[in-house]
Design an enzyme around this catalytic site. Structure first.
Site, PDB file in Angstrom:
ATOM      1  CE  LYS A 169      16.449  30.003 -17.904  1.00  0.00           C
ATOM      2  NZ  LYS A 169      16.834  28.973 -19.073  1.00  0.00           N
ATOM      3  CG  LEU A 214      17.239  32.092 -22.354  1.00  0.00           C
ATOM      4  CD1 LEU A 214      16.336  32.173 -22.539  1.00  0.00           C
ATOM      5  CD2 LEU A 214      18.092  31.383 -21.004  1.00  0.00           C
ATOM      6  CE1 TYR A 228      13.985  26.621 -18.808  1.00  0.00           C
ATOM      7  CE2 TYR A 228      15.087  26.073 -17.316  1.00  0.00           C
ATOM      8  CZ  TYR A 228      15.293  26.481 -18.260  1.00  0.00           C
ATOM      9  OH  TYR A 228      16.105  26.008 -18.872  1.00  0.00           O
ATOM     10  CD  GLU A 240      21.015  29.801 -27.176  1.00  0.00           C
ATOM     11  OE1 GLU A 240      21.129  30.421 -25.794  1.00  0.00           O
ATOM     12  OE2 GLU A 240      19.913  29.149 -27.097  1.00  0.00           O
TER      13      GLU A 240
HETATM   14  N1  PDD Z   1      20.532  27.627 -18.660  1.00  0.00           N
HETATM   15  N2  PDD Z   1      20.971  29.274 -23.231  1.00  0.00           N
HETATM   16  C1  PDD Z   1      20.131  28.435 -23.012  1.00  0.00           C
HETATM   17  C2  PDD Z   1      19.758  27.385 -24.118  1.00  0.00           C
HETATM   18  C3  PDD Z   1      19.755  28.016 -21.502  1.00  0.00           C
HETATM   19  O1  PDD Z   1      19.135  26.956 -21.328  1.00  0.00           O
HETATM   20  C4  PDD Z   1      21.025  29.125 -19.947  1.00  0.00           C
HETATM   21  C5  PDD Z   1      20.562  28.829 -18.874  1.00  0.00           C
HETATM   22  C6  PDD Z   1      21.488  30.104 -20.614  1.00  0.00           C
HETATM   23  C7  PDD Z   1      22.399  31.463 -19.980  1.00  0.00           C
HETATM   24  O2  PDD Z   1      21.423  31.617 -19.758  1.00  0.00           O
HETATM   25  P1  PDD Z   1      21.524  32.205 -17.587  1.00  0.00           P
HETATM   26  O3  PDD Z   1      22.960  33.010 -17.644  1.00  0.00           O
HETATM   27  O4  PDD Z   1      20.628  33.452 -17.260  1.00  0.00           O
HETATM   28  O5  PDD Z   1      21.582  31.096 -17.370  1.00  0.00           O
HETATM   29  C8  PDD Z   1      21.360  30.741 -21.880  1.00  0.00           C
HETATM   30  C9  PDD Z   1      19.482  27.110 -17.018  1.00  0.00           C
HETATM   31  C10 PDD Z   1      21.005  27.058 -16.352  1.00  0.00           C
HETATM   32  C11 PDD Z   1      18.887  26.057 -17.029  1.00  0.00           C
HETATM   33  O6  PDD Z   1      18.544  25.457 -17.910  1.00  0.00           O
HETATM   34  O7  PDD Z   1      19.033  25.078 -16.333  1.00  0.00           O
END
Ligand code: PDD
Length: 288
Positions: free
Chosen positions: A149, A205, A34, A181
């Site tokens: 992701k 991620l 996703y 993270e």
């Molecule tokens: N999640 N690490 C993880 C495990 C994440 O699920 C996310 C983002 C990030 C940050 O990635 P980005 O800056 O591209 O949003 C890091 C999204 C927002 C979610 O699952 O809703």
């Protein structure tokens, strides 16, 4: 409230009538990937970077990208037009589709399930972030493919629950003594005027917001490093931030019940969030 119109396998429809077969591998196995792409003033934030990450996730799980970048962008445009609003996000999910039998083997010819919806996100302002959040450290027991992701988020759900049970807002994950993270965000620390975040690897991620914060630091001559962060550095940090598409840059002001720095959002955070808000505003104001 206006209808929430979603996209499912070629059709736009109200969310209530969008259904996926129970044999869908996303449902049975969490077999899908996703993206969450923020939208400001009808403009998608770093859409090419999100589509590149989607392509990487799909490739790593041996799925074919069902659309070209231009096709994706057209779908986003049509979806956003059907769901007008202020700041919001596009959620997209591709699963391996519904097979006739419950079997782990992959049939590369099988059509995927493609789903898009608009997520409402509460407007994030510097003021709303300023009060900061609490976090705890937890053992990162996830697999070694965290750069994908994946919709298989059960480990993240369990880790977030550990934070909830400790009356904290979120958890910072630590693997083999090193910070990876957050449960749905990337981690930054500031120590003696230097912004530090762990390097990209299969343990985290590659966040789009993370890269944007690094670009802000570089463009504004703020000192930064991409290097491993030892768990004990968290305890000595002047500032800690969690970054994500929905959280933006959130200061962590308490860690494991102890104040971080002086227990308030720090001076480096104020600098970075100002540039972040300017970046959002420039996107809103951009033509096209
Ligand atoms: N999640 N690490 C993880 C495990 C994440 O699920 C996310 C983002 C990030 C940050 O990635 P980005 O800056 O591209 O949003 C890091 C999204 C927002 C979610 O699952 O809703």
């Amino acid at each position: 409230m206006a209808d929430n119109i979603v996209y499912l396998n070629g059709e736009f429809k109200p969310i209530e009538s969008a259904c996926v077969p129970v044999m869908d591998r996303g449902f049975l196995f969490g077999d899908g990937v996703y993206e969450v792409i923020p939208v400001f003033g009808d403009k998608l934030l770093r859409v090419d970077e999100h589509l590149r990450r989607l392509q990487n996730s799909l490739r790593k799980v041996s799925m074919t990208n069902p659309h070209s970048d231009d096709e994706w962008k057209q779908l986003f445009r049509r979806l956003l037009d059907k769901n007008p609003g202020d700041d919001r996000a596009v959620y997209l999910q591709v699963t391996r589709g519904a097979y006739p039998r419950r079997d782990l083997s992959i049939d590369k010819q099988h059509p995927p399930t493609v789903f898009l919806m608009v997520l409402h996100i509460d407007a994030v302002s510097a003021e709303s972030l300023e009060s900061g959040i609490s976090a705890i450290t937890v053992d990162d027991f996830r697999w070694r493919n965290c750069d994908i992701k994946s919709v298989s988020l059960i480990a993240n759900v369990m880790l977030k629950q550990q934070a909830t049970e400790a009356n904290a807002v979120d958890a910072i994950l630590v693997r083999d003594g090193k910070v990876t993270e957050g449960t749905a965000s990337n981690v930054f620390v500031v120590r003696r005027g230097v912004i530090v975040t762990p390097p990209k690897s299969e343990c985290l991620l590659p966040g789009i917001t993370r890269d944007l914060v690094i670009d802000i630091a570089r463009d504004n001559k703020l000192a930064y490093e991409e290097r491993d962060i030892e768990e004990n550095e968290l305890l000595r940090a002047d500032e800690i931030w969690l970054t994500s598409s929905t959280r933006e840059v959130a200061p962590v002001v308490r860690l494991n019940q102890q104040p971080v720095g002086d227990g308030k959002a720090g001076p480096m955070w104020y600098k970075v969030i100002e540039h972040y808000q300017q970046y959002k505003q420039a996107l809103r104001d951009a033509d096209g």
